[in-house]
Design a protein around this motif. Structure first.
Motif, short mmCIF file in Angstrom:
data_model
loop_
_atom_site.label_atom_id
_atom_site.label_comp_id
_atom_site.label_asym_id
_atom_site.label_seq_id
_atom_site.Cartn_x
_atom_site.Cartn_y
_atom_site.Cartn_z
N LYS A 1 -30.02 -11.83 6.62
CA LYS A 1 -28.95 -11.19 7.37
C LYS A 1 -28.02 -10.47 6.41
N GLU A 2 -27.66 -9.24 6.76
CA GLU A 2 -26.78 -8.45 5.91
C GLU A 2 -25.34 -8.92 6.05
N ARG A 3 -24.59 -8.80 4.97
CA ARG A 3 -23.16 -9.11 5.00
C ARG A 3 -22.42 -7.82 4.79
N ILE A 4 -21.58 -7.47 5.74
CA ILE A 4 -20.81 -6.24 5.64
C ILE A 4 -19.45 -6.60 5.06
N LEU A 5 -19.09 -5.93 3.99
CA LEU A 5 -17.84 -6.16 3.29
C LEU A 5 -16.91 -5.00 3.59
N LYS A 6 -15.73 -5.30 4.12
CA LYS A 6 -14.78 -4.25 4.49
C LYS A 6 -13.85 -3.99 3.31
N VAL A 7 -13.95 -2.78 2.73
CA VAL A 7 -13.19 -2.38 1.55
C VAL A 7 -12.31 -1.19 1.92
N ALA A 8 -11.07 -1.16 1.40
CA ALA A 8 -10.16 -0.06 1.68
C ALA A 8 -9.34 0.26 0.43
N THR A 9 -8.70 1.43 0.44
CA THR A 9 -7.78 1.82 -0.64
C THR A 9 -6.42 2.11 -0.03
N LEU A 10 -5.37 1.92 -0.85
CA LEU A 10 -4.02 2.16 -0.37
C LEU A 10 -3.15 2.59 -1.55
N ASN A 11 -2.44 3.71 -1.38
CA ASN A 11 -1.48 4.14 -2.38
C ASN A 11 -0.14 3.53 -2.00
N VAL A 12 0.29 2.51 -2.75
CA VAL A 12 1.48 1.75 -2.37
C VAL A 12 2.77 2.33 -2.93
N GLY A 13 2.69 3.19 -3.92
CA GLY A 13 3.91 3.72 -4.53
C GLY A 13 4.51 2.73 -5.51
N THR A 14 4.73 1.51 -5.09
CA THR A 14 5.11 0.39 -5.94
C THR A 14 4.80 -0.89 -5.18
N MET A 15 4.41 -1.93 -5.91
CA MET A 15 4.09 -3.21 -5.26
C MET A 15 5.34 -4.05 -5.04
N THR A 16 6.42 -3.71 -5.69
CA THR A 16 7.63 -4.51 -5.62
C THR A 16 8.13 -4.61 -4.18
N GLY A 17 8.17 -5.84 -3.67
CA GLY A 17 8.67 -6.10 -2.33
C GLY A 17 7.71 -5.80 -1.19
N LYS A 18 6.48 -5.44 -1.50
CA LYS A 18 5.52 -5.06 -0.44
C LYS A 18 4.36 -6.03 -0.30
N ARG A 19 4.35 -7.09 -1.09
CA ARG A 19 3.20 -8.00 -1.08
C ARG A 19 2.90 -8.58 0.30
N HIS A 20 3.90 -9.14 0.94
CA HIS A 20 3.69 -9.79 2.24
C HIS A 20 3.28 -8.79 3.32
N GLU A 21 3.86 -7.61 3.26
CA GLU A 21 3.52 -6.55 4.22
C GLU A 21 2.06 -6.11 4.06
N ILE A 22 1.62 -6.00 2.81
CA ILE A 22 0.23 -5.58 2.54
C ILE A 22 -0.75 -6.65 3.01
N VAL A 23 -0.44 -7.92 2.75
CA VAL A 23 -1.32 -9.01 3.20
C VAL A 23 -1.39 -9.04 4.72
N ARG A 24 -0.27 -8.84 5.39
CA ARG A 24 -0.25 -8.82 6.86
C ARG A 24 -1.14 -7.68 7.37
N MET A 25 -1.07 -6.52 6.73
CA MET A 25 -1.91 -5.39 7.11
C MET A 25 -3.39 -5.70 6.89
N MET A 26 -3.71 -6.37 5.79
CA MET A 26 -5.10 -6.75 5.51
C MET A 26 -5.62 -7.71 6.57
N GLU A 27 -4.80 -8.63 7.01
CA GLU A 27 -5.22 -9.57 8.05
C GLU A 27 -5.45 -8.85 9.38
N GLU A 28 -4.55 -7.96 9.75
CA GLU A 28 -4.66 -7.23 11.02
C GLU A 28 -5.91 -6.36 11.07
#
Length: 137
Positions: A42-69
């Protein structure tokens, strides 16, 4: 050689190609497709994406929430603007591997979901613009 009328491969010839001059019939093709489905893992499909964040400072939780959604398992982030070459737990089991220069310009990172973070084989940090992570799935 005379083509088989039933279209089923002969005993001992499972999965082999037809004898020269012999043609596959519809029944043979259907049988071969069924065999192929049984043999292939059985094949495993891996979902990969890119994102230009500008800076990671203060965005960690928001990015993780987006990854979950969006059900993203691997997220490549650009312009982290963090200095150093480290790995850290971001939030909810997600792990960030990043690489940046002292002048805090550019910088890249790769965030892995909790299921993949323990399967990392190697991290190759080349420059503040390129890096790779090898995962054993």
């Amino acid at each position: 050689m005379v083509p088989r009328s039933r279209g089923v491969p002969q005993k001992g010839r499972a999965g082999s190609s037809p004898v020269p001059g012999e043609k596959w019939t519809r029944a043979t093709l259907e049988w071969a497709k069924g065999l192929k489905k049984l043999v292939q893992p059985k094949e495993r499909i891996l979902k990969v994406a890119t994102l230009n964040v500008g800076t990671m400072t203060g965005k960690r939780h928001e990015i993780v929430r987006m990854m979950e959604e969006k059900n993203i398992e691997v997220l490549c982030v650009l312009e982290t603007r963090w200095a150093g070459s480290k790995a850290l737990e971001v939030s909810k089991g997600y792990k960030l591997f990043y690489n940046g220069t002292v002048n805090t310009r550019n910088g890249v990172g790769i965030i892995l979901c909790p299921q993949l973070k323990d399967k990392v084989v190697s991290v190759n940090r080349k420059t503040d613009r390129t890096m790779s992570v090898t995962i054993d799935i």
